[in-house]
Design a protein around this motif. Structure first.
Motif, PDB file in Angstrom:
ATOM      1  N   CYS A 151       0.806  -1.220   0.000  1.00 56.67           N
ATOM      2  CA  CYS A 151       0.000   0.000   0.000  1.00 56.67           C
ATOM      3  C   CYS A 151       0.840   1.272   0.000  1.00 56.67           C
ATOM      4  CB  CYS A 151      -0.934   0.016   1.211  1.00 56.67           C
ATOM      5  SG  CYS A 151      -2.286  -1.177   1.110  1.00 56.67           S
ATOM      6  N   GLY A 152       2.161   1.131   0.031  1.00 57.62           N
ATOM      7  CA  GLY A 152       3.014   2.309   0.031  1.00 57.62           C
ATOM      8  C   GLY A 152       3.039   3.029   1.359  1.00 57.62           C
ATOM      9  N   LEU A 153       2.790   2.298   2.460  1.00 54.42           N
ATOM     10  CA  LEU A 153       2.846   2.906   3.787  1.00 54.42           C
ATOM     11  C   LEU A 153       4.253   2.740   4.354  1.00 54.42           C
ATOM     12  CD1 LEU A 153       1.428   4.187   6.268  1.00 54.42           C
ATOM     13  CD2 LEU A 153       0.920   1.845   7.036  1.00 54.42           C
ATOM     14  N   PRO A 154       4.926   3.815   4.732  1.00 55.38           N
ATOM     15  CA  PRO A 154       6.260   3.699   5.334  1.00 55.38           C
ATOM     16  C   PRO A 154       6.239   2.822   6.584  1.00 55.38           C
ATOM     17  CG  PRO A 154       5.824   5.958   4.704  1.00 55.38           C
ATOM     18  CD  PRO A 154       4.531   5.222   4.530  1.00 55.38           C
ATOM     19  N   ILE A 155       7.360   2.159   6.860  1.00 54.64           N
ATOM     20  CA  ILE A 155       7.419   1.148   7.919  1.00 54.64           C
ATOM     21  C   ILE A 155       8.558   1.465   8.881  1.00 54.64           C
ATOM     22  CG2 ILE A 155       7.826  -1.301   8.395  1.00 54.64           C
ATOM     23  CD1 ILE A 155       6.728  -1.828   5.523  1.00 54.64           C
ATOM     24  N   LEU A 156       8.251   1.361  10.186  1.00 54.28           N
ATOM     25  CA  LEU A 156       9.252   1.432  11.238  1.00 54.28           C
ATOM     26  C   LEU A 156       9.125   0.161  12.068  1.00 54.28           C
ATOM     27  CD1 LEU A 156      11.412   2.910  12.926  1.00 54.28           C
ATOM     28  CD2 LEU A 156       9.536   4.027  14.177  1.00 54.28           C
ATOM     29  N   THR A 157      10.163  -0.678  12.066  1.00 53.97           N
ATOM     30  CA  THR A 157      10.104  -1.956  12.762  1.00 53.97           C
ATOM     31  C   THR A 157      11.504  -2.340  13.215  1.00 53.97           C
ATOM     32  OG1 THR A 157       9.282  -4.248  12.615  1.00 53.97           O
ATOM     33  CG2 THR A 157      10.396  -3.346  10.671  1.00 53.97           C
ATOM     34  N   ASN A 158      11.636  -3.534  13.771  1.00 59.13           N
ATOM     35  CA  ASN A 158      12.950  -4.051  14.152  1.00 59.13           C
ATOM     36  C   ASN A 158      13.262  -5.269  13.290  1.00 59.13           C
ATOM     37  OD1 ASN A 158      10.749  -5.206  15.602  1.00 59.13           O
ATOM     38  ND2 ASN A 158      12.148  -6.181  17.038  1.00 59.13           N
ATOM     39  N   GLY A 159      14.518  -5.423  12.941  1.00 60.62           N
ATOM     40  CA  GLY A 159      14.912  -6.460  11.998  1.00 60.62           C
ATOM     41  C   GLY A 159      15.121  -7.805  12.648  1.00 60.62           C
ATOM     42  N   VAL A 160      14.117  -8.302  13.368  1.00 61.78           N
ATOM     43  CA  VAL A 160      14.253  -9.555  14.089  1.00 61.78           C
ATOM     44  C   VAL A 160      13.846 -10.720  13.189  1.00 61.78           C
ATOM     45  CG1 VAL A 160      11.907  -9.516  15.026  1.00 61.78           C
ATOM     46  CG2 VAL A 160      13.705 -10.687  16.289  1.00 61.78           C
ATOM     47  N   GLY A 161      14.436 -11.895  13.434  1.00 58.95           N
ATOM     48  CA  GLY A 161      14.020 -13.097  12.712  1.00 58.95           C
ATOM     49  C   GLY A 161      14.158 -12.969  11.219  1.00 58.95           C
ATOM     50  N   GLY A 162      13.071 -13.257  10.510  1.00 56.52           N
ATOM     51  CA  GLY A 162      13.102 -13.246   9.054  1.00 56.52           C
ATOM     52  C   GLY A 162      12.767 -11.920   8.411  1.00 56.52           C
TER      53      GLY A 162
END
Length: 409
Positions: free
Chosen positions: A321-332
């Motif tokens: 959907c073109g929504l910017p993402i803020l997350t943590n690079g855990v796992g896969g």
């Protein structure tokens, strides 16, 4: 114009796109007998907390364009059979004084048992060339004991859970997946664990997909005013990090609004009650596919702190959907996102996350560039029609080395 149309051969009035390929398997006998894979049984059901556009249901639809595919639909007889067997189990447990678990997996309940019972009944009464367990962790229990009754059947299982899940709930799993000819997983670290710790020789790493025709940006859906942060899901979400972030953020940015899509039945931990104290936290449950898509479009950023992951539907749908993402690079997660397509949390969850959310608010152009790159990645690699072709290759008996090399890098 469909941007993916050039990669497929169009067939039929329905307009579906499918590769012009015939699938077959070859056994190990000296004659090298070739068995075409035409009819496939899918063992699974739609996830109750997801719509028809999320989860594995779009994959089932895409594979239906390539095989004569049947998905389990338990009958009243299947349900009665399971209830009777469970009653007999309880009676035996009462007589012996020993309580036996339903399954090795905590996900396997009466509903999952009923789905598997339906699958076994259909395998006994109808002819199938292959059977695919849509989630090994959910639907695989009874079949292991009767696998040898179906010597010509090709058996494939899809594993969704990260290594941590297996360590917690199935630590002694050597040989547990021997009933499967091929196992498909959704991340690099899962592939390594299922190969080394569980000991299966044919583990394919294929990406989870997303319906990019449905999940896409739309000029007809205006963004919400102000700065709106979206959070979706329940499984392996870090609600402690979310609560700490929201508490800190609303003390310094009281105009921010957090939109939390969390099933009502799953709102049962301390952090949920803490989050519910804030007026600027809005809750959603039971939303339609269309309303969920509109939230991805209306908000300014997806904030998704995770405990672990293989693939993640919310991240894939936000990318589409073109929504910017803020997350943590855990796992896969690193198998799906990079610095070019998302923001990663840096430093302490509370301080670092709030600072990065503030940066997101102040740098819409940089975020838009990342979101555009994420959408392009979806169109090139993660659309279900592209991914389904790779799944079809494994189901149909493609060279395992080609399947691994062809996965998302």
């Amino acid at each position: 114009m469909n941007p993916l149309a050039g990669r497929y051969e169009k067939q039929g009035d329905a307009g579906e796109y499918r590769p012009p390929k015939t699938y077959s398997t070859t056994d190990s006998s000296p004659e090298r007998r070739v068995t075409p894979i035409r009819r496939v049984l899918m063992v699974g059901a739609p996830w109750h907390h997801m719509g028809q556009r999320s989860g594995m249901t779009p994959l089932v639809a895409a594979l239906s364009a390539r095989f004569d595919l049947v998905r389990t639909a338990p009958s009243r007889l299947d349900k009665l059979t399971v209830l009777l067997r469970r009653a007999l189990q309880k009676l035996r447990d009462k007589v012996t004084g020993k309580s036996r678990k339903l399954s090795w997996s905590p996900f396997y309940d009466l509903q999952k048992w009923t789905v598997e019972t339906c699958a076994i009944r259909k395998l006994k009464s109808e002819q199938f060339d292959a059977v695919v367990f849509e989630s090994i962790e959910d639907y695989f229990q009874q079949f292991a004991a009767i696998r040898e009754r179906f010597p010509g059947l090709r058996v494939i299982g899809i594993s969704h859970q990260p290594p941590g899940w297996w360590r917690l709930f199935a630590p002694d799993s050597q040989g547990r997946l021997d009933a499967f000819d091929e196992v498909i997983c959704l991340s690099r670290h899962a592939q390594t664990y299922l190969t080394d710790a569980v000991g299966h020789p044919n583990v394919h790493r294929l990406p989870h997909g997303v319906d990019s025709e449905f999940f896409c940006d739309s000029a007809t859906v205006p963004p919400l005013p102000g700065f709106n942060v979206l959070f979706c899901g329940k499984w392996l979400r870090d609600f402690e990090a979310l609560e700490r972030t929201v508490s800190k953020a609303l003390s310094t940015h009281p105009d921010w609004v957090f939109h939390l899509v969390v099933p009502a039945g799953a709102r049962n931990i301390e952090q949920h009650f803490r989050l519910a104290r804030f007026d600027n936290v809005q809750w959603y449950s039971g939303v339609s596919d269309e309303d969920l898509r509109d939230l991805y479009i209306k908000c300014q950023v997806l904030y998704l702190p995770l405990l672990d992951a293989t693939a993640n539907n919310a991240i894939l749908e936000a990318m589409a959907c073109g929504l910017p993402i803020l997350t943590n690079g855990v796992g896969g997660i690193a198998d799906y996102l990079s610095d070019d397509t998302a923001q990663y949390i840096k430093g302490d969850w509370m301080e670092g996350a709030v600072e990065q959310l503030a940066w997101c608010q102040s740098n819409p152009a940089a975020l838009a560039a990342q979101a555009k790159a994420a959408r392009q990645k979806v169109e090139n690699e993660l659309d279900w029609r592209i991914v389904a072709a790779r799944f079809a290759d494994v189901i149909g008996g493609a060279d395992p080395r080609e399947s691994v090399e062809g996965t998302h890098q």
